[in-house]
Design a protein around this motif. Structure first.
Motif, PDB file in Angstrom:
ATOM      1  N   PRO A  42       0.794  -1.241   0.000  1.00  0.00           N
ATOM      2  CA  PRO A  42       0.000   0.000   0.000  1.00  0.00           C
ATOM      3  C   PRO A  42       0.826   1.291   0.000  1.00  0.00           C
ATOM      4  O   PRO A  42       2.051   1.267   0.210  1.00  0.00           O
ATOM      5  N   GLU A  43       0.117   2.413  -0.172  1.00  0.00           N
ATOM      6  CA  GLU A  43       0.734   3.740  -0.068  1.00  0.00           C
ATOM      7  C   GLU A  43       1.294   3.909   1.352  1.00  0.00           C
ATOM      8  O   GLU A  43       0.676   3.488   2.323  1.00  0.00           O
ATOM      9  N   CYS A  44       2.456   4.552   1.454  1.00  0.00           N
ATOM     10  CA  CYS A  44       3.100   4.845   2.753  1.00  0.00           C
ATOM     11  C   CYS A  44       3.076   3.631   3.679  1.00  0.00           C
ATOM     12  O   CYS A  44       2.576   3.692   4.802  1.00  0.00           O
ATOM     13  N   ARG A 112       6.470   8.742  -9.249  1.00  0.00           N
ATOM     14  CA  ARG A 112       6.220   9.776  -8.230  1.00  0.00           C
ATOM     15  C   ARG A 112       4.794  10.288  -8.377  1.00  0.00           C
ATOM     16  O   ARG A 112       4.412  10.684  -9.487  1.00  0.00           O
ATOM     17  N   LYS A 113       4.059  10.291  -7.277  1.00  0.00           N
ATOM     18  CA  LYS A 113       2.629  10.678  -7.304  1.00  0.00           C
ATOM     19  C   LYS A 113       2.452  11.992  -8.063  1.00  0.00           C
ATOM     20  O   LYS A 113       3.066  13.007  -7.715  1.00  0.00           O
ATOM     21  N   VAL A 114       1.616  11.951  -9.083  1.00  0.00           N
ATOM     22  CA  VAL A 114       1.437  13.103  -9.969  1.00  0.00           C
ATOM     23  C   VAL A 114       0.398  14.075  -9.403  1.00  0.00           C
ATOM     24  O   VAL A 114       0.619  15.285  -9.343  1.00  0.00           O
ATOM     25  N   MET A 157      -6.249   8.167  -8.535  1.00  0.00           N
ATOM     26  CA  MET A 157      -7.352   7.313  -9.003  1.00  0.00           C
ATOM     27  C   MET A 157      -8.596   8.122  -9.357  1.00  0.00           C
ATOM     28  O   MET A 157      -9.493   7.635 -10.031  1.00  0.00           O
ATOM     29  N   ARG A 158      -8.634   9.371  -8.916  1.00  0.00           N
ATOM     30  CA  ARG A 158      -9.808  10.220  -9.184  1.00  0.00           C
ATOM     31  C   ARG A 158      -9.735  10.895 -10.553  1.00  0.00           C
ATOM     32  O   ARG A 158     -10.673  11.601 -10.929  1.00  0.00           O
ATOM     33  N   PHE A 159      -8.650  10.717 -11.270  1.00  0.00           N
ATOM     34  CA  PHE A 159      -8.442  11.455 -12.527  1.00  0.00           C
ATOM     35  C   PHE A 159      -8.590  10.501 -13.717  1.00  0.00           C
ATOM     36  O   PHE A 159      -7.668   9.756 -14.066  1.00  0.00           O
ATOM     37  N   ALA A 178      -2.717   2.890  -2.256  1.00  0.00           N
ATOM     38  CA  ALA A 178      -3.592   3.994  -1.851  1.00  0.00           C
ATOM     39  C   ALA A 178      -3.832   3.987  -0.355  1.00  0.00           C
ATOM     40  O   ALA A 178      -3.861   2.937   0.273  1.00  0.00           O
ATOM     41  N   LEU A 179      -3.994   5.196   0.198  1.00  0.00           N
ATOM     42  CA  LEU A 179      -4.399   5.320   1.597  1.00  0.00           C
ATOM     43  C   LEU A 179      -5.555   6.309   1.606  1.00  0.00           C
ATOM     44  O   LEU A 179      -5.360   7.517   1.617  1.00  0.00           O
ATOM     45  N   CYS A 180      -6.748   5.763   1.533  1.00  0.00           N
ATOM     46  CA  CYS A 180      -7.937   6.600   1.368  1.00  0.00           C
ATOM     47  C   CYS A 180      -8.600   6.795   2.728  1.00  0.00           C
ATOM     48  O   CYS A 180      -8.694   5.855   3.527  1.00  0.00           O
ATOM     49  N   ASP A 181      -9.078   7.989   2.979  1.00  0.00           N
ATOM     50  CA  ASP A 181      -9.798   8.310   4.202  1.00  0.00           C
ATOM     51  C   ASP A 181     -11.077   7.449   4.279  1.00  0.00           C
ATOM     52  O   ASP A 181     -11.643   7.094   3.247  1.00  0.00           O
ATOM     53  N   VAL A 182     -11.525   7.138   5.505  1.00  0.00           N
ATOM     54  CA  VAL A 182     -12.672   6.222   5.632  1.00  0.00           C
ATOM     55  C   VAL A 182     -13.969   6.799   5.029  1.00  0.00           C
ATOM     56  O   VAL A 182     -14.617   6.122   4.218  1.00  0.00           O
ATOM     57  N   PRO A 183     -14.371   8.021   5.352  1.00  0.00           N
ATOM     58  CA  PRO A 183     -15.666   8.483   4.802  1.00  0.00           C
ATOM     59  C   PRO A 183     -15.684   8.553   3.271  1.00  0.00           C
ATOM     60  O   PRO A 183     -16.661   8.145   2.641  1.00  0.00           O
ATOM     61  N   THR A 184     -14.596   9.046   2.659  1.00  0.00           N
ATOM     62  CA  THR A 184     -14.588   9.077   1.194  1.00  0.00           C
ATOM     63  C   THR A 184     -14.387   7.656   0.634  1.00  0.00           C
ATOM     64  O   THR A 184     -14.913   7.332  -0.429  1.00  0.00           O
ATOM     65  N   GLY A 185     -13.679   6.839   1.386  1.00  0.00           N
ATOM     66  CA  GLY A 185     -13.525   5.449   0.964  1.00  0.00           C
ATOM     67  C   GLY A 185     -14.875   4.751   0.890  1.00  0.00           C
ATOM     68  O   GLY A 185     -15.182   4.054  -0.083  1.00  0.00           O
TER      69      GLY A 185
HETATM   70  N1  LIG Z   1      -3.705   9.547   0.153  1.00  0.00           N
HETATM   71  C1  LIG Z   1      -4.543  10.299  -0.532  1.00  0.00           C
HETATM   72  O1  LIG Z   1      -4.255  10.734  -1.645  1.00  0.00           O
HETATM   73  C2  LIG Z   1      -5.882  10.576   0.121  1.00  0.00           C
HETATM   74  C3  LIG Z   1      -6.996  10.334  -0.839  1.00  0.00           C
HETATM   75  C4  LIG Z   1      -8.340  10.180  -0.239  1.00  0.00           C
HETATM   76  O2  LIG Z   1      -8.533  10.055   0.950  1.00  0.00           O
HETATM   77  C5  LIG Z   1      -9.467  10.147  -1.189  1.00  0.00           C
HETATM   78  O3  LIG Z   1     -10.623  10.172  -0.728  1.00  0.00           O
HETATM   79  O4  LIG Z   1      -9.229  10.093  -2.413  1.00  0.00           O
END
Ligand SMILES: NC(=O)CCC(=O)C(=O)O
Length: 276
Positions: A42-44, A112-114, A157-159, A178-185
């Protein structure tokens, strides 16, 4: 051709040494017990993702401790390793960087994260990555046999256009540590994976850390989506390894039945035309 992919949903703790040992043990299990030929972290993954400790955990690539551990693991177990991401230190700047290691222990790609994440996310958590990192400006791919694989990291991933650029570069698999926040995840994680898979008729894998009480709590639920948009493997929120078969024949079937890439109307998309 089939690639057996293993997503390692690692539980990140404060000690870098423990995270690296855990990662290497899980890479061994993914290869030796689950017979994966492509393992993703995973990320980080080597240290908790907190703004105040980034400088302390930063490493040079490929000379640092984490690269050495990943290279040795890839070589010792004979497997491709997508090394999640780490904080890279280079020329006085920090990058959020993914390294990929071949089965001989060789560095086969660096990404490298764009798209850096500057967002108040759901409202409870705020991230300002542009204050912490320098953005990358290069696509990165690697191949296993004839299969080309493209890399992104979390917010990337949003792009949609970014993922489609990888398809244009010939990629059949897109991998996002990826390390996505819980509510947006909860709202977006699966939807985004399905969207990127359908848009590009590609396999898509998102690999998260396991849920912990970190400042930015990882959503977990690492998953793999096939080119039909179906989730073929999904983790819980705990530490675990999930394995999926990426059957390349499926790409050909989907692309033949739903030939949207041949039907694109690129002449319509740049809004050069008038509208009424
Ligand atoms: N590590 C991130 O880039 C956070 C992304 C995130 O939480 C999302 O909802 O997208």
């Amino acid at each position: 051709m089939t690639i057996k992919i293993a997503l390692i949903q690692l539980r990140v703790v404060d000690s870098k040494e423990k995270n690296l040992k855990n990662a290497c043990d899980l890479i061994r299990i993914a290869k030796k017990e689950k017979e994966a030929n492509l393992v993703v972290l995973p990320e980080c993954f080597n240290a908790p993702y907190t703004a105040d400790t980034l400088q302390d955990v930063a490493e040079e690539i490929p000379g640092g401790q984490t690269c050495r551990a990943l290279s040795n693991a890839a070589r010792d177990f004979g497997v491709h390793v997508v090394g999640g991401s780490i904080v890279e230190s280079c020329g006085g700047r920090l990058y959020n960087t993914c390294t990929v290691w071949g089965p001989e222990g060789d560095l086969v790609a660096t990404y490298r994260k764009v798209h850096l994440c500057d967002s108040s996310l759901s409202g409870k958590t705020t991230i300002a990555e542009t204050k912490l990192f320098t953005a990358g400006s290069q696509y990165a791919t690697f191949s296993i046999g004839d299969t080309r694989i493209g890399l992104g990291i979390c917010w990337d991933m949003r792009f949609a256009e970014f993922a489609t650029a990888y398809r244009t570069l010939g990629c059949d698999v897109l991998i996002y540590p990826a390390l996505c926040d819980v509510p947006t995840g909860e709202l977006h994680w699966e939807l985004l994976a399905k969207a990127r898979a359908l848009d590009n008729q590609a396999f898509v894998a998102f690999c998260s850390p396991a849920r912990t009480h970190a400042k930015l709590i990882p959503y977990g639920h690492s998953l793999v989506v096939d080119p039909w948009g179906q989730v073929i493997q999904r983790a819980t929120e705990f530490q675990e390894i999930v394995v999926a078969d990426l059957k390349m024949q499926e790409l050909a079937d989907v692309r033949r039945r739903i030939p949207v890439f041949e039907q694109k109307r690129a002449d319509m998309y740049e809004l050069k035309v008038g509208y009424s």
